[in-house]
Design an enzyme around this catalytic site. Sequence first.
Site, short mmCIF file in Angstrom:
data_model
loop_
_atom_site.label_atom_id
_atom_site.label_comp_id
_atom_site.label_asym_id
_atom_site.label_seq_id
_atom_site.Cartn_x
_atom_site.Cartn_y
_atom_site.Cartn_z
N ARG A 2 1.25 5.60 -8.14
CA ARG A 2 1.00 4.21 -7.74
C ARG A 2 1.34 3.19 -8.83
O ARG A 2 1.51 2.01 -8.54
CB ARG A 2 -0.45 4.05 -7.30
CG ARG A 2 -1.47 3.96 -8.42
CD ARG A 2 -2.85 3.70 -7.87
NE ARG A 2 -3.75 3.15 -8.89
CZ ARG A 2 -4.95 2.67 -8.63
NH1 ARG A 2 -5.42 2.66 -7.40
NH2 ARG A 2 -5.70 2.17 -9.60
N ASP B 45 -0.09 3.98 1.01
CA ASP B 45 -0.45 4.75 2.20
C ASP B 45 0.45 4.41 3.39
O ASP B 45 0.49 5.16 4.37
CB ASP B 45 -1.90 4.49 2.60
CG ASP B 45 -2.89 4.99 1.56
OD1 ASP B 45 -2.48 5.76 0.68
OD2 ASP B 45 -4.07 4.60 1.63
N THR C 86 0.84 -1.19 0.00
CA THR C 86 0.00 0.00 0.00
C THR C 86 0.88 1.24 0.00
O THR C 86 1.83 1.33 0.77
CB THR C 86 -0.97 0.08 1.20
OG1 THR C 86 -1.59 1.37 1.24
CG2 THR C 86 -0.26 -0.16 2.52
#
Length: 405
Positions: A327, A152, A150
């Site tokens: 990403r 994040d 991820t």
Amino acid sequence: MSVRRVALLTAGGFAPCLSSAVGGLIERYNEIDPEIEIIAYQNGYHGLLTGNFVVVDEEARARAAVLHRFGGSPIGNSRVKLTNAKNLVERGLVAEGENPLEKAAEQLRKDGVDVLHTIGGDDTNTTAADLAAYLEEHDYHLTVVGLPKTIDNDVVPIRQSLGAWTAAEEVSEYAQNVIGEHRSNPRMLIIHEIMGRNCGWLTAAGSREYHEWLKTQEWVPSIGLSKERWDIHAVFLPEMALDIEAEAARLKKIMDEQGNVNIFLSEGAGVPEIIAEMEAAGVEVQRDPFGHVKLDTINPGQWFAKQFASKIEAEKVMVQKSGYFSRSSRANADDLRLIKSMTDLAVECALRGESGVIGHDEENGDRLRAIPFPRIAGGKPFDITQKWFTEMMAEIGQDVKPAAK
């Protein structure tokens, strides 16, 4: 344990690690036992439910290293939540009344899978654990070894998720072009919207990468090429208190002095306020199969632009989103090293029948290990008290206060 067939799948949103992690797993199995068959389910759990997979053939094994050079996922992703039967029925992936977890588990049994490697976030990996538990209850042992993906960087209790370092670097790369637009008009407001639903790590880390890049550059202030105009003037994260009026007053002074303002915005910042405003106006807030608000439908960047534009007397406003640029990148050198260490350990754990998610365990001395699935969770907040972040924010001139819980 005896391992004859291994399955791989990537799921959730992209991160700059998926292709390399697939390549790394293939390479490691080849090194240890090339007789083990490897299959790859297409498009994550979507392919598992439909029985759609490819066999990793001799060509793919021989050229697995090529995957390290690319972003995205060669085996495809999807957002499929196996416990959301209603959504899966609507998508034609299961029949009415059919248990998606049972269907997926039975597909694994039918395909003769001994080890399942899942490369994804907390939803991806905890779903895999549910599959393993179901099969165990029905006398079929499945080892599940996940890799944490991820941008994040918000998986509990994992110190560093795969792909996040690269994404932060790409945030800076994107900004280095976009911020150049600040002289395209007088009194220019640029909002750089960065991915991060609940966690501001990527925005913070990307801001640091960009802020440090500025320090390495030469400037010609006399003609207008100044670090001050190119710099970040505000950073907004979900973990920070939001004071629009105070920030508008500070930013207006900057606008008056130099003619532009640059904001780095985490897409999760201000979301509660935006949702409340929409619902008060009777607008339905759209959500994905996992129950997450579809952030692209509420446009946080546009909302912030609306809040600040008139208050700082901006003549032109530009909102730019770096999410897909960041990403889908190939992994950088730091992530490649992290991927290598994690894929090697993932294969070792798989061959000895140890399930879990590979990561540096923050609750166990940062040791790299297979962390038991029940301890895996999403939504780890970014710590805004870290020294590097507070120092950067002090240089920007912005106060940092924690958001109310």
